[in-house]
Design an enzyme around this catalytic site. Structure first.
Site, PDB file in Angstrom:
ATOM      1  N   GLU A 166     -29.255  18.742  -3.145  1.00  0.00           N
ATOM      2  CA  GLU A 166     -29.497  19.965  -3.904  1.00  0.00           C
ATOM      3  C   GLU A 166     -30.421  19.779  -5.101  1.00  0.00           C
ATOM      4  OE1 GLU A 166     -25.789  21.946  -4.774  1.00  0.00           O
ATOM      5  OE2 GLU A 166     -25.202  22.014  -2.666  1.00  0.00           O
ATOM      6  N   GLU A 353     -22.635  20.693   3.803  1.00  0.00           N
ATOM      7  CA  GLU A 353     -21.541  21.131   2.929  1.00  0.00           C
ATOM      8  C   GLU A 353     -21.216  22.583   3.238  1.00  0.00           C
ATOM      9  OE1 GLU A 353     -21.981  20.697  -1.339  1.00  0.00           O
ATOM     10  OE2 GLU A 353     -22.744  18.658  -1.136  1.00  0.00           O
TER      11      GLU A 353
HETATM   12  C1  FCB Z   1     -22.289  21.849  -4.273  1.00  0.00           C
HETATM   13  C2  FCB Z   1     -22.367  20.400  -4.679  1.00  0.00           C
HETATM   14  C3  FCB Z   1     -21.076  19.645  -4.509  1.00  0.00           C
HETATM   15  C4  FCB Z   1     -19.864  20.474  -4.833  1.00  0.00           C
HETATM   16  C5  FCB Z   1     -19.934  21.822  -4.178  1.00  0.00           C
HETATM   17  C6  FCB Z   1     -18.733  22.693  -4.424  1.00  0.00           C
HETATM   18  O1  FCB Z   1     -23.273  22.580  -4.943  1.00  0.00           O
HETATM   19  O2  FCB Z   1     -23.339  19.737  -3.912  1.00  0.00           O
HETATM   20  O3  FCB Z   1     -21.161  18.479  -5.277  1.00  0.00           O
HETATM   21  O4  FCB Z   1     -19.675  20.554  -6.191  1.00  0.00           O
HETATM   22  O5  FCB Z   1     -21.093  22.497  -4.567  1.00  0.00           O
END
Ligand code: FCB
Length: 449
Positions: A166, A353
């Site tokens: 990110e 994620e």
């Molecule tokens: C993302 C991050 C991760 C975590 C999630 C909830 O933006 O990559 O580290 O905090 O959110």
């Protein structure tokens, strides 16, 4: 058996990051990271929580691998703490740091769990921040050196690599919104930082190819499905700008070799853009093997003339929200994957994620009945399946997160885990969603909860 069957070989994973779970913040020669410094000195963290101990995974990793084995997880996405490897940012690597990750990767592989490594999940060595951090172009070479060192040490054991997690957050939350270190509030600096992050990514990918590493390399971007708040011309344009800002500003350079034209034009009327040379753009455009999609929520955007320089903001919709306040809209995952597939030429993708925070409680009978998370995951995985059925090249899905952990500015107040962590005792309890995910993995099929 009823339920949606996934393609053979589909990767079912769980994800974490170093600062959020490891603890051991000064163990075995580890250097200070910007997150160590920030949590120790800033007032921007709820309850003044720190990652000093977190889930103590640095000492308990064997136990955590046993948990993954119990869940049947096929791949574990974790990140490397850069200051564990280069305590001073530069110079000699710390052998004990490298050994930790080598042992972790080997034990995972030995248990049939594919390691998926992210090189940078925000915990920059403080010593490099002292030299200007991501704002200083020299950092690109530091990152390349770090990447080469880790490739060399772990190359035989790791099949899946990601350069950055990110970079939008590192750039804009760190340098424009001021929420993360270095806590600046300067938009042009954020653009410069974004450019350096992208260049560092490109350099690491080139090094990976040069070193003839086996395995695949990609990047994990935070990507949102974006919708205009109304059909109003100005809202439509604001939504396009937001898409270019949140998604396109990283996707386009990597996959097309240029920054989004419409937003570049808009910004250059309002501020001085950094210089983006053709040589830089071609380095950033170096081909990668897959795109990692981190996605949680949808955004509904409207025009806001009071907001400089983008003139937009998120509208509140009636959609349900998680404990983080993030909008729940599973169909958005389908729309996002379809969009990425169409816009970026059918690239191979993994959801690196996806998950949600809810107010979990460990009951007296020792159970955590997190039905809301189970439903969230069910609905999103179902949309991932729909996307695959419609031709999207999606090869894996990682739940954020394996464990409850340190959620940045929100400290330990937001629980995302498949596994509940009692931070006082370090006891772990598999939640109902975890037991359900185990059945999904076993059957390679989305089964009811
Ligand atoms: C993302 C991050 C991760 C975590 C999630 C909830 O933006 O990559 O580290 O905090 O959110």
């Amino acid at each position: 058996m009823p339920g949606l069957l996934f393609p053979e070989g589909f990767i079912w994973g769980a994800a974490t990051s170093a600062y959020q779970i490891e603890g051991g913040h000064d163990s075995d020669g580890k250097g200070e990271s910007v997150w160590d410094r920030f949590t120790h000195t800033s007032s921007k963290i709820l309850n003044h929580d720190t990652g000093d101990i977190a889930c103590d995974h640095y000492h308990l990793f064997e136990k955590d691998i046993a948990l993954m084995k119990e869940l049947g997880v096929g791949s574990y996405r974790f990140s490397i703490s850069w200051p564990r490897i280069f305590p001073d940012g530069r110079g000699k690597p710390n052998q004990k740091g490298l050994d930790f990750y080598r042992n972790l990767a080997r034990l995972l592989a030995g248990n049939g769990i594919q390691p998926a490594v992210t090189l940078y999940h925000w915990d920059l060595p403080q010593k490099l921040q002292d030299l200007g951090g991501w704002e200083n172009r020299e950092i690109i070479d530091d990152f390349e050196m770090y990447a080469r060192t880790v490739f060399e040490a772990l190359g035989d054991d790791v099949p899946i690599w990601m350069t950055l997690n990110e970079p939008w957050v590192s750039s804009f939350v760190g340098n424009w919104y001021g929420g993360h270190p270095p806590a600046l509030t300067d938009f042009p600096t954020a653009l410069k930082v974004a450019h350096h992050l992208l260049l560092a990514h490109g350099k690491a990918v080139r090094a990976f190819r040069e070193m003839q590493m086996k395995g695949e390399i990609g990047i994990a971007l935070n990507l949102n499905p974006v919708y205009p708040a109304s059909e109003d011309e100005q809202d439509l344009a604001a939504a396009r700008r937001y898409g270019d800002y949140n998604n396109g500003w990283f996707l386009d350079p990597i996959f097309k070799g240029n920054y989004p034209a419409e937003l570049s034009g808009w910004l250059s009327e309002r501020l001085t853009l950094p210089e983006f040379s053709a040589e830089d753009m071609s380095l950033i455009h170096t081909p990668i093997d897959f795109l990692g999609v981190n996605t949680y929520a949808s955004s509904s955007i409207l025009h806001d003339p009071g907001d400089w320089p983008l003139q937009l903001r998120s509208a509140r919709t009636g959609k349900a929200r998680t404990h983080s306040g993030w909008e729940i809209y599973p169909e958005g995952l389908y729309d996002l994957l379809q969009y990425l597939h169409a816009e970026y030429g059918g690239i191979k993708m993994m959801i690196t994620e996806n998950g949600a925070a809810f107010k979990d409680r460990l009951e007296e009978d020792g159970k955590v009945e997190d039905d809301e998370r189970l439903v969230y995951l069910y609905d999103h995985i179902s949309q991932a399946h729909r996307a695959i059925r419609d031709g999207v090249n999606l090869s894996g899905y990682y739940v954020w997160s394996l464990l409850d952990n340190f959620e940045w500015n929100l400290g330990y107040s937001r629980r995302f885990g498949l596994v509940y962590v009692d931070f006082a005792t370090q006891e772990r309890t598999i939640k109902k969603s975890g037991w359900w995910y185990k059945r999904v993995i076993e059957n390679n099929r989305l089964v009811a909860g």
